[in-house]
Design a protein around this motif. Structure first.
Motif, short mmCIF file in Angstrom:
data_model
loop_
_atom_site.label_atom_id
_atom_site.label_comp_id
_atom_site.label_asym_id
_atom_site.label_seq_id
_atom_site.Cartn_x
_atom_site.Cartn_y
_atom_site.Cartn_z
N GLY A 74 0.81 -1.21 0.00
CA GLY A 74 0.00 0.00 0.00
C GLY A 74 0.84 1.26 0.00
N THR A 75 0.23 2.39 -0.38
CA THR A 75 0.89 3.69 -0.38
C THR A 75 0.33 4.52 0.77
OG1 THR A 75 1.19 3.66 -2.79
CG2 THR A 75 1.30 5.81 -1.70
N THR A 76 1.19 5.17 1.53
CA THR A 76 0.76 5.92 2.70
C THR A 76 0.26 7.31 2.33
OG1 THR A 76 2.38 4.77 4.08
CG2 THR A 76 1.45 6.81 4.96
N CYS A 77 -0.94 7.64 2.77
CA CYS A 77 -1.52 8.97 2.56
C CYS A 77 -0.97 9.91 3.64
CB CYS A 77 -3.04 8.89 2.64
SG CYS A 77 -3.86 10.51 2.70
N HIS A 78 -0.63 11.12 3.24
CA HIS A 78 -0.06 12.09 4.18
C HIS A 78 -1.04 12.45 5.28
CE1 HIS A 78 2.41 15.46 5.55
NE2 HIS A 78 1.35 16.24 5.49
N THR A 124 -5.60 4.79 -6.07
CA THR A 124 -4.94 5.93 -6.70
C THR A 124 -4.50 6.94 -5.66
OG1 THR A 124 -6.26 5.69 -8.72
CG2 THR A 124 -5.19 7.81 -8.35
N HIS A 125 -3.24 7.35 -5.74
CA HIS A 125 -2.70 8.42 -4.92
C HIS A 125 -2.06 9.45 -5.85
CE1 HIS A 125 -3.05 5.41 -1.74
NE2 HIS A 125 -2.81 6.36 -0.84
N ILE A 138 -9.07 13.55 -7.15
CA ILE A 138 -7.83 12.81 -7.28
C ILE A 138 -7.44 12.55 -8.73
CG2 ILE A 138 -8.97 10.56 -7.11
CD1 ILE A 138 -5.57 11.37 -5.53
N ASP A 139 -8.41 12.21 -9.58
CA ASP A 139 -8.10 11.94 -10.99
C ASP A 139 -7.63 13.20 -11.72
OD1 ASP A 139 -8.66 9.20 -10.89
OD2 ASP A 139 -10.80 9.54 -11.19
N LEU A 140 -8.28 14.33 -11.43
CA LEU A 140 -7.87 15.60 -12.05
C LEU A 140 -6.48 16.01 -11.56
CD1 LEU A 140 -11.16 17.70 -11.90
CD2 LEU A 140 -10.24 16.42 -13.83
N ALA A 141 -6.22 15.78 -10.28
CA ALA A 141 -4.92 16.13 -9.71
C ALA A 141 -3.80 15.34 -10.38
CB ALA A 141 -4.92 15.88 -8.20
N VAL A 142 -4.03 14.04 -10.56
CA VAL A 142 -3.03 13.18 -11.23
C VAL A 142 -2.86 13.61 -12.68
CG1 VAL A 142 -2.53 10.85 -12.01
CG2 VAL A 142 -3.43 11.22 -9.71
N ALA A 143 -3.97 13.89 -13.37
CA ALA A 143 -3.92 14.27 -14.78
C ALA A 143 -3.21 15.61 -15.00
CB ALA A 143 -5.34 14.36 -15.35
N SER A 144 -3.25 16.48 -13.99
CA SER A 144 -2.62 17.80 -14.14
C SER A 144 -1.11 17.69 -14.28
CB SER A 144 -2.95 18.68 -12.93
OG SER A 144 -2.23 18.26 -11.77
N GLY A 145 -0.52 16.71 -13.60
CA GLY A 145 0.93 16.55 -13.64
C GLY A 145 1.69 17.63 -12.91
N GLN A 202 2.10 12.25 -0.51
CA GLN A 202 1.06 11.68 -1.36
C GLN A 202 -0.27 11.72 -0.62
OE1 GLN A 202 1.99 8.14 -3.67
NE2 GLN A 202 4.10 8.20 -2.95
N PHE A 203 -1.36 11.89 -1.37
CA PHE A 203 -2.70 11.91 -0.81
C PHE A 203 -3.55 10.85 -1.48
CE2 PHE A 203 -1.89 15.69 1.51
CZ PHE A 203 -3.01 16.01 2.28
N CYS A 204 -4.44 10.24 -0.71
CA CYS A 204 -5.43 9.34 -1.30
C CYS A 204 -6.63 10.19 -1.73
CB CYS A 204 -5.86 8.28 -0.28
SG CYS A 204 -6.83 8.90 1.13
N GLY A 205 -7.51 9.61 -2.52
CA GLY A 205 -8.64 10.36 -3.05
C GLY A 205 -9.59 10.87 -2.00
N MET A 206 -9.90 10.06 -1.00
CA MET A 206 -10.85 10.46 0.04
C MET A 206 -10.36 11.67 0.83
SD MET A 206 -12.37 8.23 3.24
CE MET A 206 -13.00 6.96 2.12
N CYS A 207 -9.10 11.64 1.23
CA CYS A 207 -8.55 12.76 2.01
C CYS A 207 -8.39 14.02 1.17
CB CYS A 207 -7.22 12.37 2.64
SG CYS A 207 -7.38 11.15 3.98
N LEU A 208 -8.01 13.84 -0.09
CA LEU A 208 -7.85 15.00 -0.97
C LEU A 208 -9.19 15.70 -1.17
CD1 LEU A 208 -5.76 16.56 -2.67
CD2 LEU A 208 -6.45 15.15 -4.62
#
Length: 211
Positions: A63-67, A76-77, A108-115, A94-100
């Motif tokens: 797993g990946t740790t959410c800040h 997705t993080h 979360i998807d828009l944040a990842v897509a922004s780069g 890194q942030f998970c979708g729920m916390c973001l």
């Protein structure tokens, strides 16, 4: 002999047992002896913990740790691209979708897509009423602020979809839209208003195919 037992978040105990071995060595012709102590430590490594709650998969190894929530999940993080996070001294925030979504009102998807997602920790402050964009417990404590705890329900009752904007509103007032628009003044916040990012995000059909 002292035995120390530490319990991990997954409930697995790690046992550390120091073993002392004494050796005596004769030194010189006077018959004086010098003793030395060798300490050996044995550690029982915690086992991997994997479980699912409400559709979220928690994995202590993969797993990946959410800040913010500090949970290690397989989902997705988004990773911060800021210079402070990418300096190589530690893992980038890194942030998970729920916390973001709940803590900052971002997708979360828009944040990842922004780069170009800059984490709340690297953003510092976004203006009046915002002592620190990041509202996680450790960051607020370091800044001399009290923790917010789980206040997303209270934020929603006051018309806000995230904790950050609600905390700003408590200090300086305004509307959900006016506080959100503050991000547009910063380079790190312009992606939030970029409508073309939706085309770069995976569709629901694509997500179903992968699953």
């Amino acid at each position: 002999m002292t035995t120390t037992t530490t319990t991990t978040l997954s409930g697995i105990a790690t046992l550390t047992r120091p073993l002392s071995l004494k050796a005596t060595k004769k030194v010189g012709g006077g018959g004086r002896r010098r003793s030395s102590t060798t300490t050996t430590t044995t550690t029982r490594v915690a086992r991997r913990s994997v479980y699912s709650v409400g559709g979220r998969v928690y994995d202590s190894e993969k797993g990946t740790t959410c800040h913010w929530c500090r949970q290690k999940t397989v989902e997705t993080h988004v990773e911060c691209v800021g210079d402070e996070c990418q300096n190589g001294t530690s893992r980038p925030v890194q942030f998970c979708g729920m916390c973001l979504r709940n803590r900052h009102g971002e997708d979360i998807d828009l944040a990842v897509a922004s780069g170009c997602w800059l984490c709340p920790k690297c953003r510092k402050s976004c203006g009046p009423g915002c002592d620190l964009c990041c509202n996680c417990g450790p960051c607020r404590k370091k800044a001399g602020l009290s923790p917010t705890h789980q206040v997303i329900r209270i934020a929603r009752e006051n018309g806000f979809d995230n904790v950050h904007d609600y905390l700003v509103w408590e200090k300086v007032g305004g509307t959900p839209e006016s506080i959100k628009m503050r991000k547009k003044k910063f380079k790190w916040g312009q992606w939030v208003f970029d409508e073309t990012l939706c085309a770069k995000c995976p569709s629901d059909d694509e997500g179903e195919e992968k699953n």
